[in-house]
Design a protein around this motif. Sequence first.
Motif, PDB file in Angstrom:
ATOM      1  N   ASP A  89      10.964  21.693 -74.814  1.00 19.26           N
ATOM      2  CA  ASP A  89      10.709  23.118 -74.602  1.00 19.26           C
ATOM      3  C   ASP A  89       9.319  23.487 -75.102  1.00 19.26           C
ATOM      4  O   ASP A  89       8.578  24.228 -74.434  1.00 19.26           O
ATOM      5  CB  ASP A  89      11.771  23.948 -75.327  1.00 19.26           C
ATOM      6  CG  ASP A  89      11.667  25.423 -74.993  1.00 19.26           C
ATOM      7  OD1 ASP A  89      11.840  25.774 -73.809  1.00 19.26           O
ATOM      8  OD2 ASP A  89      11.409  26.227 -75.906  1.00 19.26           O
ATOM      9  N   HIS A  90       8.928  22.950 -76.250  1.00 18.58           N
ATOM     10  CA  HIS A  90       7.588  23.189 -76.781  1.00 18.58           C
ATOM     11  C   HIS A  90       6.515  22.589 -75.866  1.00 18.58           C
ATOM     12  O   HIS A  90       5.449  23.181 -75.660  1.00 18.58           O
ATOM     13  CB  HIS A  90       7.464  22.589 -78.183  1.00 18.58           C
ATOM     14  CG  HIS A  90       8.343  23.243 -79.194  1.00 18.58           C
ATOM     15  ND1 HIS A  90       8.658  22.653 -80.403  1.00 18.58           N
ATOM     16  CD2 HIS A  90       8.986  24.437 -79.177  1.00 18.58           C
ATOM     17  CE1 HIS A  90       9.452  23.465 -81.080  1.00 18.58           C
ATOM     18  NE2 HIS A  90       9.667  24.537 -80.367  1.00 18.58           N
ATOM     19  N   GLU A  93       6.083  24.769 -72.842  1.00 20.77           N
ATOM     20  CA  GLU A  93       5.384  25.994 -73.250  1.00 20.77           C
ATOM     21  C   GLU A  93       3.878  25.739 -73.330  1.00 20.77           C
ATOM     22  O   GLU A  93       3.068  26.557 -72.879  1.00 20.77           O
ATOM     23  CB  GLU A  93       5.910  26.478 -74.600  1.00 20.77           C
ATOM     24  CG  GLU A  93       5.276  27.770 -75.082  1.00 20.77           C
ATOM     25  CD  GLU A  93       5.841  28.234 -76.415  1.00 20.77           C
ATOM     26  OE1 GLU A  93       5.532  29.375 -76.809  1.00 20.77           O
ATOM     27  OE2 GLU A  93       6.567  27.465 -77.065  1.00 20.77           O
ATOM     28  N   ARG A 210       3.629  30.317 -63.883  1.00 24.17           N
ATOM     29  CA  ARG A 210       4.696  30.641 -64.841  1.00 24.17           C
ATOM     30  C   ARG A 210       6.070  30.347 -64.245  1.00 24.17           C
ATOM     31  O   ARG A 210       6.954  29.793 -64.902  1.00 24.17           O
ATOM     32  CB  ARG A 210       4.623  32.118 -65.240  1.00 24.17           C
ATOM     33  CG  ARG A 210       3.506  32.452 -66.206  1.00 24.17           C
ATOM     34  CD  ARG A 210       3.614  33.889 -66.668  1.00 24.17           C
ATOM     35  NE  ARG A 210       2.481  34.281 -67.482  1.00 24.17           N
ATOM     36  CZ  ARG A 210       2.372  34.015 -68.778  1.00 24.17           C
ATOM     37  NH1 ARG A 210       3.355  33.371 -69.395  1.00 24.17           N
ATOM     38  NH2 ARG A 210       1.311  34.408 -69.459  1.00 24.17           N
ATOM     39  N   ARG A 217      10.963  23.816 -66.824  1.00 26.88           N
ATOM     40  CA  ARG A 217      11.257  23.893 -68.263  1.00 26.88           C
ATOM     41  C   ARG A 217      12.735  24.164 -68.493  1.00 26.88           C
ATOM     42  O   ARG A 217      13.388  23.501 -69.311  1.00 26.88           O
ATOM     43  CB  ARG A 217      10.402  25.004 -68.884  1.00 26.88           C
ATOM     44  CG  ARG A 217      10.632  25.267 -70.360  1.00 26.88           C
ATOM     45  CD  ARG A 217       9.809  26.479 -70.787  1.00 26.88           C
ATOM     46  NE  ARG A 217       9.888  26.740 -72.218  1.00 26.88           N
ATOM     47  CZ  ARG A 217       9.268  27.760 -72.816  1.00 26.88           C
ATOM     48  NH1 ARG A 217       8.518  28.594 -72.100  1.00 26.88           N
ATOM     49  NH2 ARG A 217       9.382  27.933 -74.124  1.00 26.88           N
TER      50      ARG A 217
END
Length: 232
Positions: A89-90, A93, A210, A217
């Motif tokens: 997840d990081h 991001e 995005r 993601r």
Amino acid sequence: MIPIPSSSGFQPLDREGLVQRVARLLGKAIITGQLAPGARLSESVVARDLGVSRAPVREAARLLENSGLVTYHANRGFFVRKISAEELDHLYELRIVIELAAARRMIDQGQPEPVAALAAQLQALHRVAAPGVDMLTQVEADMQFHRLLCSGSGNPKFLAVFDQIAAETEFSIMVIGQLYDDPLKMAETHEPILDALQAGDAPRAEAAIRYHIGVAREMVTRQFRDLETGAG
């Protein structure tokens, strides 16, 4: 601890670009699952199978450590890294931040060559979506599109960071098996990004990036959480 098999199936190499070639071979073995998460990289076994000394194998393992595929445990050696859902997840991001900045910079510069390169890569993505093409080829084509986005920004730091995390991204997708039921969908999800870049529309490009990376993601981290809890 999962030991590496007594014979890895690798073929001997010559001396040219030895460390990089060993790193590529091991990296591909990790990404495709030939070497499973948690597996120990036995320098002696890999060196024997490749017909090299242990030194280039150790250097290659260090390169893979830098790219996030391998971890080192003191007095135990190198192991294929186990990546958690939170870490992924990081990672995604970070990708969003980098690629948003790259897209804005590409549009601000107004150079046609980077956009043309992305258009050509989108065609390549459609070609590899054909039946019979292996998943790794499709994933690599996907990542090349995003690499060209970072490269086309003209800021080499964006590209350097992207290259550092690209292998982890490829690994995560290969572990879960697929992102979309239809490989063509992977190609089609890049089209809004390219359309916005061709139009020079920064807000639309940012929204497309995005959404595109955000969907990946969510899919990847959800399936990794399922794997962690045994629900997958």
